[in-house]
Design an enzyme around this catalytic site. Structure first.
Site, PDB file in Angstrom:
ATOM      1  N   SER A  12       9.224   4.554 -43.887  1.00 55.78           N
ATOM      2  CA  SER A  12       8.314   4.984 -44.945  1.00 55.78           C
ATOM      3  C   SER A  12       9.123   5.089 -46.239  1.00 55.78           C
ATOM      4  CB  SER A  12       7.641   6.310 -44.569  1.00 55.78           C
ATOM      5  OG  SER A  12       6.676   6.686 -45.532  1.00 55.78           O
ATOM      6  N   HIS A  39       5.191   1.947 -44.642  1.00 53.50           N
ATOM      7  CA  HIS A  39       4.040   2.576 -45.290  1.00 53.50           C
ATOM      8  C   HIS A  39       3.947   2.183 -46.761  1.00 53.50           C
ATOM      9  CE1 HIS A  39       4.228   6.056 -42.160  1.00 53.50           C
ATOM     10  NE2 HIS A  39       3.613   4.988 -41.694  1.00 53.50           N
ATOM     11  N   ASP A 131       5.557  10.007 -38.558  1.00 51.81           N
ATOM     12  CA  ASP A 131       5.000   8.801 -37.953  1.00 51.81           C
ATOM     13  C   ASP A 131       6.129   8.044 -37.263  1.00 51.81           C
ATOM     14  OD1 ASP A 131       3.111   6.927 -37.242  1.00 51.81           O
ATOM     15  OD2 ASP A 131       3.290   5.793 -39.113  1.00 51.81           O
TER      16      ASP A 131
END
Length: 349
Positions: A12, A39, A131
């Site tokens: 991310s 992301h 995540d």
């Protein structure tokens, strides 16, 4: 003889630089397929494939739904779509968000683990929140290999911290060494698939189906958990609590999945939003009362004017207290919850 030839990577914030460093160390003849979820805000076009094409010898690109998996290729999830792994091909779907993201790292990791088990190498790099943790847990559960970037080496350390805390990875090392490590691991023979409990096997299958876009209510993955008092940050549906080892996460009947950290972040955002709504409403009341007071004073009704000004002062004082509370609303992160908690790193690569 099956080898470790499916590499899945999640990142991310800070991920572009980390991913460049990883792929720059891949050999040109890497006998594995590489899948990356990074992301990005919905609506933005990612330039990651072109960046990675300049960083290493392997070709990177966005796959289309149904593309066959080829070794020596880097597949980057397209924006606002899940990228999942099937037996020999790739699925690109618009399934429900996980941890408020699509694409989600967990969805990719879980699908790869379900289909390829011990052949999977999972990698968690820099990023906020968690995540990838639940997906990496599934990779380990099904005999795969787990690699986590050393948190001190990550630009944003929350994703690596959570993965370390909950998954007991096989390797923890700075990002500069991960590409070389993968280059060695892909030549190793994959171990046999470990014994998986029937309920766990079924839950994983259903969650992969949900990410593919199948009706979550019909899949009924909620039966593997217990109803919670919390509501989904995406649709406000009731959340079912699911437990996997030390991991606590949630899924709603419409299919959205959310970790405890993501749910906490959402609650914090809602609280701050409501507090500023209160400030706005009180500020508007102050402006209206002062305007009315001025009009009453101009008309010679000093008693009514004084009442308006008094009420305006009271509203301003209340707004000040709420404004201070809103400014002091701090977000709890994995760094706050896990740092200094005695997390033990895995084997050095």
């Amino acid at each position: 003889m099956a080898r470790k030839d499916i590499v899945v990577i999640g990142a991310s914030a800070g991920g572009m630089d980390a991913l460049q460093k990883v792929v720059s160390r891949f050999p040109a003849d890497l006998p594995a397929a590489v899948f990356i979820v990074w992301h990005l805000s919905p609506g933005l076009k990612t330039i990651l494939p072109s960046v990675l094409n300049k960083s290493g010898p392997l070709r990177a690109g966005h796959p289309s739904d149904g593309d066959r998996i080829e070794r020596g290729q880097i597949y980057v999830a397209p924006n606002d779509h899940h990228m999942l792994v099937e037996n020999g091909y790739i699925r690109i779907t618009k399934g429900p968000k996980e941890n408020r993201f699509r694409p989600a790292v967990d969805a990719l990791f879980r699908s790869a683990a379900y289909i390829y088990g011990p052949r999977v190498i999972g990698v968690v790099l820099t990023g906020a929140l968690d995540d990838g943790t639940a997906g990496l847990y599934t990779i380990k559960l099904r005999g795969g290999t787990a690699i986590v970037q050393e948190p001190a080496d990550a630009m944003i350390r929350s994703m690596p911290l959570n993965a370390l805390e909950h998954t007991n990875p096989d390797y923890t090392l700075p990002v500069a060494g991960i590409g070389d490590l993968i280059g060695r691991l892909v030549h190793e023979e994959a171990p046999p698939l470990p014994r998986i409990e029937a309920d766990e096997e079924e839950k994983t299958r259903l969650e992969v189906n949900i990410a593919e876009g199948r009706d979550a209510l019909e899949e009924n993955v909620m039966r593997f958990g217990e109803l919670s008092p919390f509501t989904c940050p995406d649709c406000r549906g009731v959340l079912t609590l699911l437990k996997e080892g030390k991991i606590v996460r949630f899924r709603c009947h419409t299919g959205h999945a959310v970790s405890a950290s993501s749910l906490l972040q959402s609650a914090n955002e809602i609280l701050e939003e409501k507090l500023w709504d209160g400030v706005r409403a009180l500020d508007e009341a102050v402006m209206l009362l002062n305007r009315l007071g001025e009009k009453f004073a101009a008309a010679g009704n000093t008693r009514a004017a004084e009442q308006c000004f008094d009420k305006a002062r009271e509203a301003h004082q209340r707004a000040h207290a709420i404004r201070e509370a809103a400014k002091q609303t701090d977000e709890l992160t994995a760094d706050d919850l896990l740092a200094g908690g005695g997390i033990e790193a895995g084997k050095a690569g």
